[in-house]
Scaffold this active site. Structure first.
Site, PDB file in Angstrom:
ATOM      1  N   ASN A  47      -4.056 -10.584  15.699  1.00 36.56           N
ATOM      2  CA  ASN A  47      -4.846  -9.872  14.634  1.00 36.56           C
ATOM      3  C   ASN A  47      -5.975 -10.360  14.361  1.00 36.56           C
ATOM      4  OD1 ASN A  47      -2.349  -8.142  13.932  1.00 36.56           O
ATOM      5  ND2 ASN A  47      -1.582 -10.035  12.893  1.00 36.56           N
ATOM      6  N   HIS A 133       3.907  -2.857   3.691  1.00 35.37           N
ATOM      7  CA  HIS A 133       4.321  -4.381   4.274  1.00 35.37           C
ATOM      8  C   HIS A 133       5.600  -5.003   3.415  1.00 35.37           C
ATOM      9  CE1 HIS A 133       3.543  -8.660   5.251  1.00 35.37           C
ATOM     10  NE2 HIS A 133       3.333  -8.071   6.521  1.00 35.37           N
ATOM     11  N   GLU A 176      -1.667   0.191   1.446  1.00 35.28           N
ATOM     12  CA  GLU A 176      -2.365  -0.492   2.549  1.00 35.28           C
ATOM     13  C   GLU A 176      -3.785   0.439   2.830  1.00 35.28           C
ATOM     14  OE1 GLU A 176      -0.335  -2.240   5.657  1.00 35.28           O
ATOM     15  OE2 GLU A 176       1.465  -2.384   4.690  1.00 35.28           O
ATOM     16  N   SER A 180      -0.362  -1.697   9.050  1.00 36.12           N
ATOM     17  CA  SER A 180      -0.237  -2.540  10.180  1.00 36.12           C
ATOM     18  C   SER A 180       0.455  -2.520  11.112  1.00 36.12           C
ATOM     19  CB  SER A 180       0.470  -4.075   9.488  1.00 36.12           C
ATOM     20  OG  SER A 180       1.739  -3.514   8.836  1.00 36.12           O
ATOM     21  N   ASP A 205      -3.964  -2.970  -0.262  1.00 35.70           N
ATOM     22  CA  ASP A 205      -3.983  -4.271   0.815  1.00 35.70           C
ATOM     23  C   ASP A 205      -4.954  -4.067   1.721  1.00 35.70           C
ATOM     24  OD1 ASP A 205      -2.908  -6.032   2.537  1.00 35.70           O
ATOM     25  OD2 ASP A 205      -0.965  -5.967   1.962  1.00 35.70           O
ATOM     26  N   HIS A 208      -5.650  -5.566   7.213  1.00 36.44           N
ATOM     27  CA  HIS A 208      -6.219  -5.288   8.503  1.00 36.44           C
ATOM     28  C   HIS A 208      -7.364  -4.410   8.681  1.00 36.44           C
ATOM     29  CE1 HIS A 208      -2.554  -6.392  10.546  1.00 36.44           C
ATOM     30  NE2 HIS A 208      -1.981  -5.880   9.464  1.00 36.44           N
ATOM     31  N   LYS A 239      -6.164 -12.745   9.438  1.00 35.99           N
ATOM     32  CA  LYS A 239      -6.234 -11.478  10.350  1.00 35.99           C
ATOM     33  C   LYS A 239      -7.761 -11.542  10.855  1.00 35.99           C
ATOM     34  CE  LYS A 239      -1.990  -9.847   9.296  1.00 35.99           C
ATOM     35  NZ  LYS A 239      -1.125  -9.369   8.122  1.00 35.99           N
TER      36      LYS A 239
HETATM   37  C1  LIG Z   1      -0.083  -9.771   7.539  1.00 32.91           C
HETATM   38  C2  LIG Z   1      -0.088  -8.930   6.011  1.00 32.91           C
HETATM   39  C3  LIG Z   1       0.434  -9.571   4.956  1.00 32.91           C
HETATM   40  C4  LIG Z   1       0.792 -11.018   4.765  1.00 32.91           C
HETATM   41  O1  LIG Z   1      -0.246 -11.761   5.065  1.00 32.91           O
HETATM   42  P1  LIG Z   1      -0.125 -13.303   5.439  1.00 32.91           P
HETATM   43  O2  LIG Z   1      -1.349 -14.072   5.041  1.00 32.91           O
HETATM   44  O3  LIG Z   1       0.094 -13.154   6.929  1.00 32.91           O
HETATM   45  O4  LIG Z   1       0.966 -14.028   4.767  1.00 32.91           O
HETATM   46  C5  LIG Z   1       0.291  -8.869   3.693  1.00 32.91           C
HETATM   47  N1  LIG Z   1       0.027  -7.490   3.898  1.00 32.91           N
HETATM   48  C6  LIG Z   1      -0.245  -6.851   5.077  1.00 32.91           C
HETATM   49  C7  LIG Z   1      -0.530  -5.613   5.124  1.00 32.91           C
HETATM   50  C8  LIG Z   1      -0.098  -7.668   6.148  1.00 32.91           C
HETATM   51  O5  LIG Z   1      -0.421  -7.110   7.339  1.00 32.91           O
END
Ligand SMILES: *Cc1c(COP(=O)(O)O)cnc(C)c1O
Length: 386
Positions: A47, A133, A176, A180, A205, A208, A239
């Site tokens: 990522n 997620h 999101e 993801s 969120d 990505h 990421k």
């Molecule tokens: C990876 C991810 C998370 C968690 O983030 P980390 O910093 O890895 O704990 C939360 N939301 C989404 C959509 C993700 O892809």
């Protein structure tokens, strides 16, 4: 108490047992698997989309912070762990996301499991996209609120549910911006209209999307011009930003509230100074060097073109995350194994990460991938998907 032995052997039979295997990073998006000799694989499962984890600016910032402030922050932010670099980072994030203020968390998982329960209690409602997620689902569950899941990206369904169930209490809509495991994008402008019509809070969120989308890397909320309409813009540093940790950007009042209420913020040690400094360098870099993003998007377009020209007909989506649907877990694992023999490392994503019957190979394109890497991967993929 669960029977561990029985559980493990059942999972093994179903091809659902996961295990850990260390990788050796070779730089430039290449890795070697432990016990696999010297064979280098091209990493299509990272990522670190912009390749910032290895960027000299991040490494230098981390080294400098390490030298000046030591390895750990020593305490939670509300104790003595609150360092100037955390504040600088939060100011830079607020600017990047077009919001008044921001708050950092230990990780994205902690952000989602801290923010949602701080806002929602058992009298309230959460409208959550079905493909959100796991950290969002867990945050929803922890809140004790009533969770109403709507069909993935289906705003007609969301609207129906809002009409039927909205009521008068607090209601949070959570999505999101780039999903993801599917790589698709949510219709943010329409979501903002809905949240305004029904008087809800909207949390997005951008794990990505940050760094990858938007003129300055501010994510889909920047690209769609909806920063004002999004109440909580959450994302991670782990990421596209190449570091570790997470943030939420919002108005000042919301941030003041969250730093008093989000338990995963209050009761947890502040990010180490070196990590915060690397994240700060990354946030500045994505604003100042749009070339990083352009280069990535050219590579994404090139890879998709290769697949399409090779006769791959399924949808490849709008982002750097390209799901190649296979179906069953075992078949997906086999295909991932075949790719490995061709020097390509792509993860087989299986239930429970994705719904039953939708196991897939997840390709993520990063700035490390050369044209040769991309054609090698496309050729290998086309061959096994025949
Ligand atoms: C990876 C991810 C998370 C968690 O983030 P980390 O910093 O890895 O704990 C939360 N939301 C989404 C959509 C993700 O892809």
């Amino acid at each position: 108490m669960v029977d561990l032995k029985a559980w493990l052997s059942l999972q093994r039979e179903k091809g659902g047992l996961r295990s850990l295997r260390p990788v050796l990073r070779r730089g430039k998006g290449r890795l070697t698997l432990a016990g696999d000799g010297e064979r280098e694989l091209i990493d299509f499962s990272s990522n670190d989309y912009l390749g910032l984890a290895e960027h000299p600016a991040l490494i230098a910032a981390a080294q400098e912070a390490l030298r000046l402030f030591g390895a750990g922050s020593g305490a939670a932010r509300l104790m003595s762990g609150d360092l100037a670099v955390h504040h600088e980072l939060e100011e830079a994030v607020a600017l990047l996301k077009g919001k008044e203020a921001a708050l950092t968390f230990g990780s994205g998982y902690m952000a989602n499991t801290g923010i949602i329960p701080a806002l929602v209690d058992r009298h309230d409602l959460i409208f959550s996209d079905r493909l959100n997620h796991a950290s969002i689902h867990d945050g929803c569950r922890l809140s004790g609120g009533r969770v109403i899941r709507f069909r993935h990206n289906d705003l007609n369904h969301l609207e129906e549910l809002l009409k039927e169930k909205r009521g008068t209490t607090t209601a949070l809509i959570v999505v999101e911006s780039i999903y993801s495991m599917d790589g698709d994008r949510c219709p943010l402008r329409e979501l903002v209209q809905l949240k305004e019509r029904f008087g809800c809070l909207l949390m997005v969120d951008e794990a990505h999307a940050t760094g990858v989308f938007g003129e300055h890397g501010g994510g889909v909320i920047e690209e769609d011009g909806v920063s004002d309409g999004v109440d909580l813009a959450m994302g991670t540093f782990g990421k596209g930003l190449g570091s570790y940790g997470a943030y939420v950007a919002a108005n000042r009042e919301m941030i003041d509230y969250l730093l008093n209420r989000a338990r995963s913020f209050i009761f947890s040690t502040a990010l180490p100074p070196a990590v915060a400094a690397a994240s700060l360098a990354a946030v500045r870099l994505v604003r100042q060097e749009p070339e990083l993003r352009c280069e990535l998007h050219e590579k994404i377009a090139y890879f998709k073109k290769l697949l399409r020209n090779g006769g791959y007909g399924a949808d490849l989506g709008p982002s750097q995350i390209i799901p190649i649907l296979v179906g069953e877990s075992e078949a997906t694992l086999n295909k991932a194994g075949l790719l490995k023999t061709q020097g390509i490392f792509a993860t087989a994503v299986r239930p429970p990460t994705v719904p039953e019957g939708t196991a897939r190979l997840r390709f993520s394109i990063t700035r490390h991938h050369s044209a040769t890497d991309l054609s090698q991967a496309a050729a290998a993929l086309l061959k096994i998907m025949d």
